[in-house]
Design an enzyme around this catalytic site. Sequence first.
Site, PDB file in Angstrom:
ATOM      1  N   THR A 211       6.764 -12.006  -0.757  1.00 12.86           N
ATOM      2  CA  THR A 211       5.487 -12.248  -0.090  1.00 12.86           C
ATOM      3  C   THR A 211       5.537 -13.598   0.611  1.00 12.86           C
ATOM      4  O   THR A 211       6.181 -14.536   0.133  1.00 12.86           O
ATOM      5  CB  THR A 211       4.290 -12.161  -1.075  1.00 12.86           C
ATOM      6  OG1 THR A 211       3.108 -12.561  -0.392  1.00 12.86           O
ATOM      7  CG2 THR A 211       4.491 -13.011  -2.298  1.00 12.86           C
TER       8      THR A 211
ATOM      9  N   CYS B 191     -14.187   9.258   1.333  1.00 14.03           N
ATOM     10  CA  CYS B 191     -15.233   9.695   2.255  1.00 14.03           C
ATOM     11  C   CYS B 191     -16.232   8.562   2.466  1.00 14.03           C
ATOM     12  O   CYS B 191     -16.718   7.969   1.494  1.00 14.03           O
ATOM     13  CB  CYS B 191     -15.946  10.915   1.672  1.00 14.03           C
ATOM     14  SG  CYS B 191     -17.408  11.373   2.608  1.00 14.03           S
TER      15      CYS B 191
ATOM     16  N   GLU C 158      13.786 -16.016   2.627  1.00 11.27           N
ATOM     17  CA  GLU C 158      13.305 -17.090   3.518  1.00 11.27           C
ATOM     18  C   GLU C 158      12.410 -18.042   2.732  1.00 11.27           C
ATOM     19  O   GLU C 158      11.674 -17.609   1.849  1.00 11.27           O
ATOM     20  CB  GLU C 158      12.459 -16.492   4.654  1.00 11.27           C
ATOM     21  CG  GLU C 158      13.132 -15.415   5.474  1.00 11.27           C
ATOM     22  CD  GLU C 158      14.225 -15.970   6.359  1.00 11.27           C
ATOM     23  OE1 GLU C 158      14.181 -17.187   6.672  1.00 11.27           O
ATOM     24  OE2 GLU C 158      15.138 -15.196   6.716  1.00 11.27           O
TER      25      GLU C 158
ATOM     26  N   VAL D 229       0.833  -1.204   0.000  1.00  3.72           N
ATOM     27  CA  VAL D 229       0.000   0.000   0.000  1.00  3.72           C
ATOM     28  C   VAL D 229       0.871   1.260   0.000  1.00  3.72           C
ATOM     29  O   VAL D 229       0.390   2.355   0.233  1.00  3.72           O
ATOM     30  CB  VAL D 229      -0.946   0.003   1.236  1.00  3.72           C
ATOM     31  CG1 VAL D 229      -1.963  -1.132   1.129  1.00  3.72           C
ATOM     32  CG2 VAL D 229      -0.172  -0.113   2.551  1.00  3.72           C
TER      33      VAL D 229
ATOM     34  N   HIS E  22      -4.470  -4.268  -2.377  1.00  3.05           N
ATOM     35  CA  HIS E  22      -4.858  -3.853  -1.020  1.00  3.05           C
ATOM     36  C   HIS E  22      -5.008  -2.341  -0.897  1.00  3.05           C
ATOM     37  O   HIS E  22      -4.995  -1.803   0.197  1.00  3.05           O
ATOM     38  CB  HIS E  22      -3.850  -4.388   0.008  1.00  3.05           C
ATOM     39  CG  HIS E  22      -3.903  -5.876   0.150  1.00  3.05           C
ATOM     40  ND1 HIS E  22      -2.994  -6.596   0.896  1.00  3.05           N
ATOM     41  CD2 HIS E  22      -4.765  -6.789  -0.351  1.00  3.05           C
ATOM     42  CE1 HIS E  22      -3.298  -7.884   0.828  1.00  3.05           C
ATOM     43  NE2 HIS E  22      -4.356  -8.027   0.066  1.00  3.05           N
TER      44      HIS E  22
HETATM   45  P1  NAD Z   1       4.530 -10.558   4.984  1.00  3.82           P
HETATM   46  O1  NAD Z   1       5.025  -9.487   5.870  1.00  3.82           O
HETATM   47  O2  NAD Z   1       3.619 -11.587   5.504  1.00  3.82           O
HETATM   48  O3  NAD Z   1       5.761 -11.332   4.329  1.00  3.82           O
HETATM   49  C1  NAD Z   1       6.863 -10.662   3.848  1.00  3.82           C
HETATM   50  C2  NAD Z   1       7.778 -11.649   3.152  1.00  3.82           C
HETATM   51  O4  NAD Z   1       8.858 -10.914   2.603  1.00  3.82           O
HETATM   52  C3  NAD Z   1       8.390 -12.708   4.076  1.00  3.82           C
HETATM   53  O5  NAD Z   1       8.189 -13.986   3.508  1.00  3.82           O
HETATM   54  C4  NAD Z   1       9.882 -12.343   4.113  1.00  3.82           C
HETATM   55  O6  NAD Z   1      10.729 -13.484   4.183  1.00  3.82           O
HETATM   56  C5  NAD Z   1      10.050 -11.647   2.789  1.00  3.82           C
HETATM   57  N1  NAD Z   1      11.164 -10.698   2.729  1.00  3.82           N
HETATM   58  C6  NAD Z   1      11.734  -9.981   3.733  1.00  3.82           C
HETATM   59  N2  NAD Z   1      12.729  -9.215   3.254  1.00  3.82           N
HETATM   60  C7  NAD Z   1      12.788  -9.426   1.917  1.00  3.82           C
HETATM   61  C8  NAD Z   1      13.600  -8.912   0.864  1.00  3.82           C
HETATM   62  N3  NAD Z   1      14.561  -8.006   1.111  1.00  3.82           N
HETATM   63  N4  NAD Z   1      13.386  -9.364  -0.400  1.00  3.82           N
HETATM   64  C9  NAD Z   1      12.425 -10.269  -0.664  1.00  3.82           C
HETATM   65  N5  NAD Z   1      11.623 -10.796   0.298  1.00  3.82           N
HETATM   66  C10 NAD Z   1      11.796 -10.374   1.574  1.00  3.82           C
HETATM   67  O7  NAD Z   1       3.911  -9.769   3.754  1.00  3.82           O
HETATM   68  P2  NAD Z   1       2.784 -10.122   2.703  1.00  3.82           P
HETATM   69  O8  NAD Z   1       2.911 -11.525   2.264  1.00  3.82           O
HETATM   70  O9  NAD Z   1       2.869  -9.073   1.683  1.00  3.82           O
HETATM   71  O10 NAD Z   1       1.394  -9.986   3.491  1.00  3.82           O
HETATM   72  C11 NAD Z   1       1.166  -9.133   4.571  1.00  3.82           C
HETATM   73  C12 NAD Z   1       0.125  -8.031   4.337  1.00  3.82           C
HETATM   74  O11 NAD Z   1       0.535  -6.841   5.003  1.00  3.82           O
HETATM   75  C13 NAD Z   1      -0.042  -7.639   2.915  1.00  3.82           C
HETATM   76  O12 NAD Z   1      -1.372  -7.815   2.637  1.00  3.82           O
HETATM   77  C14 NAD Z   1       0.306  -6.164   2.782  1.00  3.82           C
HETATM   78  O13 NAD Z   1      -0.752  -5.445   2.217  1.00  3.82           O
HETATM   79  C15 NAD Z   1       0.447  -5.667   4.190  1.00  3.82           C
HETATM   80  N6  NAD Z   1       1.680  -4.848   4.373  1.00  3.82           N
HETATM   81  C16 NAD Z   1       2.087  -3.945   3.412  1.00  3.82           C
HETATM   82  C17 NAD Z   1       3.270  -3.207   3.571  1.00  3.82           C
HETATM   83  C18 NAD Z   1       3.701  -2.220   2.503  1.00  3.82           C
HETATM   84  O14 NAD Z   1       2.869  -1.652   1.825  1.00  3.82           O
HETATM   85  N7  NAD Z   1       5.005  -1.999   2.301  1.00  3.82           N
HETATM   86  C19 NAD Z   1       4.049  -3.391   4.701  1.00  3.82           C
HETATM   87  C20 NAD Z   1       3.602  -4.305   5.688  1.00  3.82           C
HETATM   88  C21 NAD Z   1       2.408  -5.035   5.499  1.00  3.82           C
HETATM   89 ZN    ZN Z   2     -18.126  13.189   1.273  1.00  6.46          ZN
END
Ligand code: NAD
Ligand code: ZN
Length: 254
Positions: A196, A134, A223, A110, A126
């Site tokens: 992800t 609004c 990972e 996001v 997302h």
């Molecule tokens: P998650 O936090 O569950 O997983 C993150 C994954 O990224 C892990 O498997 C981890 O091993 C991996 N990772 C960590 N560092 C990395 C790197 N340098 N390169 C590649 N991979 C790496 O995230 P998700 O699966 O996206 O789901 C969590 C939810 O949280 C999502 O729906 C998302 O919308 C939201 N979220 C978004 C943000 C953002 O917008 N940046 C941040 C936090 C959470």
């Molecule tokens: Zn309005």
Amino acid sequence: MDTDRQLEELAQVLRQSRRVVALTGAGMSAESGIPTFRDALEGHWADDDPLALAAPEGFARDPERVTRWYDQRRAQCAACQPHEGHRALAAIERGVETDGGAFMLVTQNVDALHGRAGSRGVVELHGSLARWRCIGCGEEREERGPAFGAYPPRCEVCGGIRRPGVVWFGELLPTESLAIAQEASSECALFLSIGTSAVVEPAAGLLHLARRGGALTCEINPEPTPASPLVDWAIAAPAGQALPALAAKAFAGT
Ligand code: NAD
Ligand code: ZN
């Protein structure tokens, strides 16, 4: 097989693929300094109940607190910069399209970093911290300016309360974006799952759609995840290293 050899093979396939889908998650932005969900559970979520902040019930109970928290996250993301991996994905998009192919970038993030790195037409499953809507009249606007002066922010059209344009726990994903992502995943020749955890549905299901449709698949994540044993290449490296290497191998000099 070592990472370099995996990237060589993948680059060759990428160059030849006419339909490519990339799905990114929170790990994509980790190297820009934005915590992943898991990091966040140990960090800024730790003192907060995520359901109080990231669910419609919490917003209904305390819109001031929830909107203030999201506005702070908006400011944090605005202060972060896209990294080499974000830029490499934008370069891969241009490379595939220059060769006459179609590339779709689908993100669960996001933070809007892909757009800032030059990717076009990003499908934001997302939503985005930069869009606020609004709850009275539905008016939605991009917010690029400084923090709101008061919480909850109010709609200029009808005076209603505005909420962040992100998908909260228990809410449905935007139907049209999801349908576009599902169709592209079913029909692609190559699917990349980047940063992800591959467990959050329905985004995680896109990989399965791609496999069922006969696509070759790749994961980029330092990972292992539930997807690692399923993909053709599980590249155990950070996105900020693997993607620039992939872009250079696939499209250097083109
Ligand atoms: P998650 O936090 O569950 O997983 C993150 C994954 O990224 C892990 O498997 C981890 O091993 C991996 N990772 C960590 N560092 C990395 C790197 N340098 N390169 C590649 N991979 C790496 O995230 P998700 O699966 O996206 O789901 C969590 C939810 O949280 C999502 O729906 C998302 O919308 C939201 N979220 C978004 C943000 C953002 O917008 N940046 C941040 C936090 C959470
Ligand atoms: Zn309005």
